[in-house]
Design an enzyme around this catalytic site. Structure first.
Site, mmCIF file in Angstrom:
data_model
loop_
_atom_site.group_PDB
_atom_site.id
_atom_site.type_symbol
_atom_site.label_atom_id
_atom_site.label_comp_id
_atom_site.label_asym_id
_atom_site.label_seq_id
_atom_site.Cartn_x
_atom_site.Cartn_y
_atom_site.Cartn_z
ATOM 1 C CB CYS A 1 -0.787 0.472 1.385
ATOM 2 S SG CYS A 1 0.136 0.147 3.225
ATOM 3 C CG ASP B 1 44.537 -39.689 3.085
ATOM 4 O OD1 ASP B 1 45.867 -40.264 3.065
ATOM 5 O OD2 ASP B 1 44.203 -39.204 3.308
ATOM 6 C CB CYS C 1 4.064 0.366 2.376
ATOM 7 S SG CYS C 1 2.966 -0.475 2.610
ATOM 8 C CG ASP D 1 45.622 -35.065 3.412
ATOM 9 O OD1 ASP D 1 45.892 -35.311 4.314
ATOM 10 O OD2 ASP D 1 44.260 -35.846 2.791
ATOM 11 C CG ASP E 1 40.103 -35.326 4.592
ATOM 12 O OD1 ASP E 1 41.513 -34.421 3.959
ATOM 13 O OD2 ASP E 1 40.072 -35.840 5.346
#
Lengths: 751, 117
Positions: free
Chosen positions: A21, A437, A24, A640, A636
């Protein structure tokens, strides 16, 4: 790189959501004006935007709007999907314009061309001929104005700016041909009788053909960004959230952190989150390349862009907007697609000097004809100068690398492989040694207890109870395996004191006045614990690819506990693929020799290093590099990190989508090692494609220019026509783009 | 003929001077930001002087619809931005240490340089 600088005095635009509206407007404006640093705020209610001036961050403004109950977002941050369709529309409009320009130019050029072939020499001798050619000349000027204006304008602008580009060459080439022809028409006496020849057809044809080339190039370019389009298309547009126990359908941008989102079967997950209720299987293949759906229930993570297959899920949003994994992936792929591998740098250096050099060559060529050429020398000079200018194509050279990188990086992303930049792409294509790994990379990384061999202890249960109590303090995956199997048997854990992890050896602690030691044989030796013939038992366990560990209580060996970490089902075939590509595969592990040997044998790896301390992993990589190997390291990404950073290419292997994609050179979105082979295959194919493109572009320019200048004339009496040069130029960049598009058909799995 | 040759070589000298030797004038960034227009094959301004050790915002306004103008690359800072047509795309640069930073399009037909002093 869109960090908003708080000190900047600037105007920003926000889109307001939820303002229904006119009243606002005042509320929002007041909230914004009350924010520190804001000078003025004005809202346009019609299009729901506010423009704010002042030195303030966009985040602060969004917060201010949210504080009064509306949602806001910065305008330049609008959805990627909109930007993409906007781009497509813009491209389409430009394509249509180019096609129109092409039609105009060719509808004059083609008849002239046919005339020159059928009737023969377009010479100017009589006055009637002069008049008719004058009309054609004016028409050609019309073509230059209507279809070729952008070339001349671009050439002029860049000339003023002391730079030269493709437009410069086209404008000079076509301009020279037209001017010479007009001189012939107006003042024929200025040129020798034999040289009174007009080249209007060349001007019109060249403009037409180059416009056609550009238009087709746009079409082909669109295809190169298909991979990113597909990723962007994975984003859902709306989400259903539960607010005040009601389902509300809102735009995806409006989903806030901690909102509870509801996803029905067949719907896409709109944002990242954690499941709070429900159970379903989710297809993550679009992100990870992993074809099997993944089961999700409470406490599991779900990722934006994946597809809910079977059940109703309620989840709490943990990452929204540009923080979702999908948004970060899109961002990274986009950035990588525009980065350049070192192989393209030479072409860049050449491109920077290319155009002025071609201009100089064209003058030299004209001078050579004027000095040494046969009559009519001036006509030959004009033709050769024009042809040199037109045939030289800096575009093909400039496009060779970026187009292939764009397709290659996108192709890799489709297979769940994220390549960080062009450098990583090039390095990956040259890998000669791959270090893997063991735990979590070759194996599942989810070990479990397989055997308990009693020494001085009386029963398995109490051994496991003490060992699990001790290991509950450790974060090592093997330790967790022991704790988990104790919990699975409903064994209660004791409290422990003075826990101490001895890196590379094991752990020690006190429990119930007993001194506990748990670790490898080195630890036992250090503490002078008698192992007697249990070492043989341990070795035979190790030969079965299990990891035996010694458990001592009060200075006496109590038991051997063996833990095994199964090899991933597809590791063996993936390692075979790497070896088939002549890559030396090396396994590193902190595990003992026998276990490592057994795992390596199972996985088909001939070289391995066992009992490697975490800090020594980087040294092993260094040693290989000193041996002139281009080393890829796969891990991972957490333990590492130094080795990953040191390797020529660091591969972070993720399980699912929970990966730190910014950390490694290449990120594998799924856990399978096939991603490694895919990454290497795609980068090899991309580099091969780039080389083809560069070779083509170099040969084209290096061979084309002397040919155009007329080096063949003294021997064979051949001089290239400017029209052919125009066609060749127009299609050279198209060739490069099409060749890059060929990469889209590449099947990584077959290599 | 002599005159023609002489004219040709003068032209070559002019090309060398105009494109390589001439030092174009620089535009200095004030107020931490600068609007750069992308049109007709040039960034204007294209030679930009930036004060060291403070962040700057470059605003690119792309008016050229040719796809060459679309991508802005600043390789030294790993920046690549898609410029959308007829809108301002902001590129915020972090504090830079003194030096020259090239920026260009994918094909390097559009070229510019940041001179950080």
């Amino acid at each position: 790189m869109t960090v908003t600088n708080p000190e900047t005095e600037s105007t920003q635009q926000l889109i307001i959501e939820g303002a229904g509206c006119a009243s606002c407007v005042g509320k929002i404006e007041r909230a914004l004006k009350a924010t520190q640093g804001v000078d003025s705020a004005e809202m346009n209610f019609a299009d729901r935007t506010v423009s704010v001036t002042g030195s303030v961050t966009a985040e602060a403004l969004v917060k201010a709007v949210e504080s009064v109950g509306y949602n806001a977002k910065p305008l330049d941050d609008s959805g990627a999907i909109d930007a993409l369709s906007e781009k497509e529309e813009a491209d389409w409009a430009y394509y249509k314009k180019l096609m129109r320009d092409m039609t105009i130019a060719l509808s004059l050029g083609v008849p002239l061309m046919i005339y020159s072939i059928v009737v023969g020499e377009m010479t100017v001798e009589s006055n009637l001929e002069r008049l008719s050619w004058l009309i054609v000349g004016v028409l050609t000027f019309g073509v230059m104005y209507f279809s070729g204006k952008h070339f001349y304008l671009g050439a002029w602008k860049s000339l003023k700016n002391h730079s030269a580009n493709m437009d410069t060459l086209i404008a000079l080439g076509t301009g020279t041909a037209w001017l010479y022809s007009m001189v012939v028409v107006f003042i024929p006496d200025a040129v020798p009788l034999m040289a009174r020849h007009v080249y209007f057809e060349a001007t019109a044809m060249i403009i037409g053909l180059i416009n056609l080339g550009l238009a087709l190039e746009i079409k082909a370019r669109g295809k190169t960004s298909e991979a990113i389009k597909r990723l962007i298309g994975l984003q859902a547009k709306t989400a259903t959230v539960v607010r005040d126990s009601k389902d509300v359908q809102i735009a995806i941008e409006q989903v806030l952190l901690n909102d509870v989102v509801k996803v029905k079967p067949g719907e896409k997950i709109p944002v990242d989150g954690i499941v709070v209720d429900g159970h379903s299987s989710i297809d993550e293949s679009m992100l990870t390349g992993e074809p099997m759906p993944v089961e999700k229930s409470e406490q599991d993570e779900v990722v934006a862009g994946t597809l809910n297959k079977s059940g109703l899920l309620l989840f709490k949003a943990t990452r929204v907007g540009k923080d979702t994994a999908l948004a970060r992936i899109i961002n990274m792929v986009k950035r990588a697609q525009n980065s350049k591998p070192p192989i393209g740098r030479l072409a860049d250096v050449i491109a920077a000097y290319f155009v002025p050099v071609v201009m100089i060559i064209s003058i030299l060529s004209a001078l050579a004809w004027l000095n040494f050429g046969p009559e009519p020398a001036i006509a030959f000079a004009v033709v050769s100068a024009t042809t040199v200018l037109i045939i030289a194509c800096p575009c093909a050279l400039g496009l060779a690398t970026p187009m292939s990188v764009m397709v290659g990086v996108g192709k890799a992303a489709e297979a769940g492989v994220l390549i960080r930049n062009g450098e990583a792409l090039q390095a990956a294509s040259k890998i000669t040694a791959m270090v893997l790994d063991k735990t979590g990379t070759i194996t599942e990384g989810a070990p479990s207890v397989t055997d308990i061999v009693l020494a001085n202890a009386s029963d398995e249960q109490s051994v496991l109870q003490l060992a699990a109590s001790l290991e509950s303090g450790s974060e090592h995956p093997l330790a967790q395996a022991i704790v988990e199997s104790a919990l699975a048997q409903n064994i209660e854990l004791f409290n422990i004191e003075s826990f101490n992890a001895i890196t590379g050896y094991g752990v020690e602690a006190k429990c119930d006045e007993k001194a506990l030691l748990f670790g490898n044989d080195k630890l036992m030796k250090r503490e002078n614990i008698e192992l007697t013939d249990f070492t043989e038992q341990a070795q035979s366990l190790a030969k079965e690819a299990k990891t035996p560990m010694y458990f001592a209580v009060d200075g006496e060996l109590a038991a051997i506990i063996a833990v095994a970490d199964p090899i991933k089902s597809d590791s063996i075939s993936a390692i075979k693929r790497l070896q088939a590509n002549n890559i030396r595969v090396i396994m590193l592990t902190g595990d003992n020799r026998e276990t490592a040997a057994a795992v390596a044998k199972k996985a088909g790896i001939r070289e391995f290093y066992a009992e490697v301390l975490p800090e020594d992993k980087a040294n092993k990589v260094q040693a290989l590099q000193d041996n002139n190997e281009i080393v890829g390291m796969t891990g991972d990404g957490i333990n590492d990190a130094p080795a990953l950073a040191l390797a020529d290419v660091g591969f972070a292997i993720g399980t699912g989508t929970d990966v730190a994609i910014e950390s490694a050179d290449i990120t594998l979105m799924r856990g399978s090692l096939h991603g490694l082979a895919d990454a290497i295959a795609v980068s090899k194919a991309t580099l091969r494609n780039i080389k083809q493109n560069l070779f083509g572009a170099f040969v084209y320019n290096v061979a084309g220019i002397p040919f155009a200048a007329g080096v063949l004339y003294p021997f064979f009496g051949i001089l290239l026509s400017p029209v052919i040069a125009g066609a060749a130029m127009a299609f050279s960049s198209l060739t490069v783009v099409s060749n890059a598009n060929r990469l889209r058909l590449f099947k990584a799995k077959e290599h | 003929m002599m005159i023609i040759n002489l004219f040709g070589f003068l032209l070559i000298a002019l090309i060398i001077w105009w494109f390589w030797l001439y030092k174009p004038k620089q535009t200095t960034v004030n107020n931490h930001e600068l609007l750069i227009e992308v049109q007709n094959g040039v960034y204007s301004p294209s030679v930009i002087q930036v004060p060291a050790n403070q962040p700057v915002t470059l605003k690119f306004l792309r008016k050229d619809e040719s796809p060459c103008a679309e991508t802005l690359l600043l390789p030294a800072l790993e920046i690549s931005k898609q410029l959308s047509l007829n809108t301002v795309t902001q590129v915020t640069l972090p504090s830079l240490s003194p030096g020259e930073y090239q920026f260009h399009c994918q094909m390097q037909m559009y070229r510019g340089v940041l001179k950080v002093v």
